[in-house]
Design a protein around this motif. Structure first.
Motif, PDB file in Angstrom:
ATOM      1  N   UNK A 153      -4.721 -18.684  22.007  1.00 48.49           N
ATOM      2  CA  UNK A 153      -6.016 -18.127  21.608  1.00 48.49           C
ATOM      3  C   UNK A 153      -6.055 -17.855  20.106  1.00 48.49           C
ATOM      4  N   UNK A 154      -4.956 -17.339  19.559  1.00 51.07           N
ATOM      5  CA  UNK A 154      -4.885 -17.083  18.115  1.00 51.07           C
ATOM      6  C   UNK A 154      -5.032 -18.386  17.345  1.00 51.07           C
ATOM      7  N   UNK A 155      -4.361 -19.433  17.798  1.00 51.51           N
ATOM      8  CA  UNK A 155      -4.472 -20.734  17.125  1.00 51.51           C
ATOM      9  C   UNK A 155      -5.909 -21.248  17.158  1.00 51.51           C
ATOM     10  N   UNK A 156      -6.654 -20.853  18.205  1.00 55.55           N
ATOM     11  CA  UNK A 156      -8.027 -21.335  18.346  1.00 55.55           C
ATOM     12  C   UNK A 156      -9.020 -20.524  17.522  1.00 55.55           C
ATOM     13  N   UNK A 157      -8.918 -19.192  17.555  1.00 56.77           N
ATOM     14  CA  UNK A 157      -9.950 -18.349  16.913  1.00 56.77           C
ATOM     15  C   UNK A 157      -9.419 -17.472  15.783  1.00 56.77           C
ATOM     16  N   UNK A 158      -8.105 -17.458  15.534  1.00 54.59           N
ATOM     17  CA  UNK A 158      -7.565 -16.607  14.486  1.00 54.59           C
ATOM     18  C   UNK A 158      -7.464 -15.157  14.922  1.00 54.59           C
ATOM     19  N   UNK A 159      -7.258 -14.278  13.952  1.00 59.30           N
ATOM     20  CA  UNK A 159      -7.075 -12.849  14.197  1.00 59.30           C
ATOM     21  C   UNK A 159      -7.996 -12.074  13.257  1.00 59.30           C
ATOM     22  N   UNK A 160      -8.661 -11.014  13.730  1.00 51.42           N
ATOM     23  CA  UNK A 160      -9.437 -10.178  12.805  1.00 51.42           C
ATOM     24  C   UNK A 160      -8.515  -9.608  11.714  1.00 51.42           C
ATOM     25  N   UNK A 161      -8.997  -9.615  10.510  1.00 49.84           N
ATOM     26  CA  UNK A 161      -8.169  -9.263   9.353  1.00 49.84           C
ATOM     27  C   UNK A 161      -8.181  -7.756   9.079  1.00 49.84           C
ATOM     28  N   UNK A 162      -8.031  -6.960  10.147  1.00 50.30           N
ATOM     29  CA  UNK A 162      -8.030  -5.512   9.988  1.00 50.30           C
ATOM     30  C   UNK A 162      -6.871  -5.058   9.091  1.00 50.30           C
ATOM     31  N   UNK A 163      -7.076  -3.966   8.377  1.00 54.16           N
ATOM     32  CA  UNK A 163      -5.968  -3.255   7.760  1.00 54.16           C
ATOM     33  C   UNK A 163      -5.206  -2.549   8.878  1.00 54.16           C
ATOM     34  N   UNK A 187     -17.216 -10.169  27.413  1.00 51.89           N
ATOM     35  CA  UNK A 187     -16.219 -10.844  28.242  1.00 51.89           C
ATOM     36  C   UNK A 187     -15.198 -11.608  27.415  1.00 51.89           C
ATOM     37  N   UNK A 188     -15.529 -11.872  26.153  1.00 51.98           N
ATOM     38  CA  UNK A 188     -14.636 -12.638  25.275  1.00 51.98           C
ATOM     39  C   UNK A 188     -13.871 -11.749  24.297  1.00 51.98           C
ATOM     40  N   UNK A 189     -13.893 -10.438  24.553  1.00 47.46           N
ATOM     41  CA  UNK A 189     -13.275  -9.480  23.626  1.00 47.46           C
ATOM     42  C   UNK A 189     -12.157  -8.719  24.326  1.00 47.46           C
ATOM     43  N   UNK A 190     -11.037  -8.548  23.625  1.00 46.61           N
ATOM     44  CA  UNK A 190     -10.007  -7.610  24.051  1.00 46.61           C
ATOM     45  C   UNK A 190      -9.900  -6.533  22.979  1.00 46.61           C
ATOM     46  N   UNK A 191      -9.032  -5.568  23.188  1.00 47.17           N
ATOM     47  CA  UNK A 191      -8.889  -4.489  22.210  1.00 47.17           C
ATOM     48  C   UNK A 191      -7.415  -4.293  21.882  1.00 47.17           C
ATOM     49  N   UNK A 192      -7.163  -3.922  20.638  1.00 45.90           N
ATOM     50  CA  UNK A 192      -5.811  -3.565  20.234  1.00 45.90           C
ATOM     51  C   UNK A 192      -5.829  -2.107  19.783  1.00 45.90           C
ATOM     52  N   UNK A 193      -4.704  -1.433  19.951  1.00 48.09           N
ATOM     53  CA  UNK A 193      -4.605  -0.018  19.608  1.00 48.09           C
ATOM     54  C   UNK A 193      -4.095   0.134  18.187  1.00 48.09           C
ATOM     55  N   UNK A 194      -4.894   0.784  17.353  1.00 51.00           N
ATOM     56  CA  UNK A 194      -4.486   1.138  16.003  1.00 51.00           C
ATOM     57  C   UNK A 194      -4.321   2.643  15.922  1.00 51.00           C
ATOM     58  N   UNK A 208     -11.770 -10.764  19.131  1.00 47.46           N
ATOM     59  CA  UNK A 208     -12.250 -11.909  19.917  1.00 47.46           C
ATOM     60  C   UNK A 208     -11.087 -12.698  20.521  1.00 47.46           C
ATOM     61  N   UNK A 209     -11.207 -13.028  21.789  1.00 42.80           N
ATOM     62  CA  UNK A 209     -10.245 -13.933  22.435  1.00 42.80           C
ATOM     63  C   UNK A 209     -10.782 -15.360  22.446  1.00 42.80           C
ATOM     64  N   UNK A 210     -12.079 -15.468  22.607  1.00 43.71           N
ATOM     65  CA  UNK A 210     -12.764 -16.763  22.604  1.00 43.71           C
ATOM     66  C   UNK A 210     -14.059 -16.596  21.827  1.00 43.71           C
TER      67      UNK A 210
END
Length: 392
Positions: free
Chosen positions: A130-140, A262-269, A277-279
């Motif tokens: 999924x990362x290879x497809x859509x990348x990663x949000x560039x959060x600090x 439905x295309x979103x997951x969450x990470x804990x900061x 985004x996953x897709x």
């Protein structure tokens, strides 16, 4: 899942196109370290070489809990290296100007995740696709917020609102998780003597905090002046932390508004969960790839036609601020940075390999290798991968 179980589990190598020359006003060095922050490691060098801090320049801060390699320059520095307690300096040659972040091409990472079961490895593999497809949000990531107190208070926020007494307390007396023993002792003195500045001066060791206490002993009401006398790198760090928090919320709001749930997951900061985004729907991909958001500051002008302007206004409204008010009033310095940051980052040369974990019999380790642009966080990729993989 275990990360950074040993220093070699998180390796960072700074990449540059700068080529040293035989002559130049600045000595160029590579700093290899383990168990040190970048400023603390450079202080070791500075003390050995009896060099003033103002003569040193480097491009980026590297994690203490990692094995890292980066560059720095020293004005009229010696043509020699240094080895001291987890700090190794290699002399590379000369250059005509100080090394800065502009000289960093990218950072190269090798990250080992440990204590994973086979299902977790499979889920991590799916997340990496999924990362290879859509990348990663560039959060600090959380490293940016080391100056934020346990209650989520920002020194920078207090400075913006003119609450200089609270800002000074957070900067000088608030305990932080990674305070060294000397800092803990100094802060304990300050908490016990706060507002009794002559007593604080008498009990504090020589150093930056004592200098500030001396100023307040002579000028008890000049809290703004005490803030202005904080070391410039600390002032910048405090404002950058608050600005980065606001920028993260702008990016999170964009994801919430545009990506189907439905295309979103969450990470804990550290400062709360962030949507990822996953897709992506086909019609959203071009906007996501091109997304750039400015660092919020009074130094930029709101643009009613720009998408970022509405995001900034909404985020700042929750803080009780407008864009024009995002400054430290009555002080020419410090000021919030001005610039743009990409919303999406794609790790270059991303690859991974699973193997038996030599530290956890019967379990697996997963080694990730990738390059990131300067200013992007490898730990964001790790959190993105492990958010859905678990440990089983």
């Amino acid at each position: 899942m275990k990360l950074k179980q040993r220093p070699d589990d998180f390796q960072v190598e700074e990449l540059t196109d700068l080529t040293p020359t035989p002559v130049g006003e600045f000595g160029l060095y590579r700093l290899d370290k383990s168990g040190w922050t970048t400023p603390d490691a450079l202080d070791v060098v500075r003390l050995h070489w009896k060099a003033d801090r103002a003569r040193m320049s480097f491009g980026g801060l590297k994690d203490r809990h990692a094995t890292t390699s980066q560059f720095f320059t020293l004005h009229r520095g010696p043509a020699k290296g240094l080895k001291s307690d987890g700090v190794v300096v290699t002399y590379l040659g000369r250059c005509a100007a100080p090394f800065t972040s502009d000289d960093i091409r990218a950072n190269r990472f090798a990250v080992t995740l440990r204590d994973l079961g086979p299902p977790a490895v499979e889920r991590a593999d799916a997340a990496l696709r999924e990362v290879a497809d859509v990348g990663v949000p560039n959060y600090f990531d959380d490293q940016r917020f080391g100056s934020v107190g346990a209650g989520g208070e920002f020194v920078g926020r207090e400075m913006v609102f003119g609450r200089f007494d609270r800002a000074l307390w957070l900067a000088l007396a608030e305990p932080y998780e990674f305070d060294r023993a000397e800092a803990k002792r100094e802060k304990a003195v300050l908490r016990a003597t706060w507002n009794d500045w002559p007593t604080a001066v008498a009990r504090l060791p020589h150093g930056h905090a004592r200098t500030l206490a001396q100023h307040l002993a002579a000028n008890p009401s000049d809290l703004r002046g005490a803030i202005a006398r904080l070391r410039p790198e600390l002032q910048g760090l405090y404002l950058a932390a608050y600005q980065s928090f606001l920028w993260n919320r702008m990016l999170g709001l964009w994801v919430q508004r545009n990506v189907p749930p439905a295309d979103v997951t969450r990470i804990d900061l550290q400062l709360g969960p962030a949507p990822v985004p996953r897709r992506l729907p086909p019609e959203l991909r071009e906007r996501w790839e091109a997304l750039t958001l400015p660092l919020p500051s009074a130094r930029i002008k709101a643009d009613a036609d720009a998408e970022w302007s509405a995001l900034a206004a909404e985020v700042l409204a929750t803080e009780g601020l407008t864009l024009r008010e995002l400054q430290v009033k009555g002080m020419h310095k410090p000021f919030f940075s001005k610039g743009d940051r990409a919303g999406c980052v794609r790790p270059a040369n991303l690859r991974h390999a699973a193997a038996p974990d030599d530290f956890h019999p019967g379990r697996h380790k997963l080694v990730l290798r990738f390059d990131l642009p300067k200013g992007s966080y490898a730990t964001m990729l790790v959190k993105r991968v492990t958010a859905t993989c678990g440990t089983g």
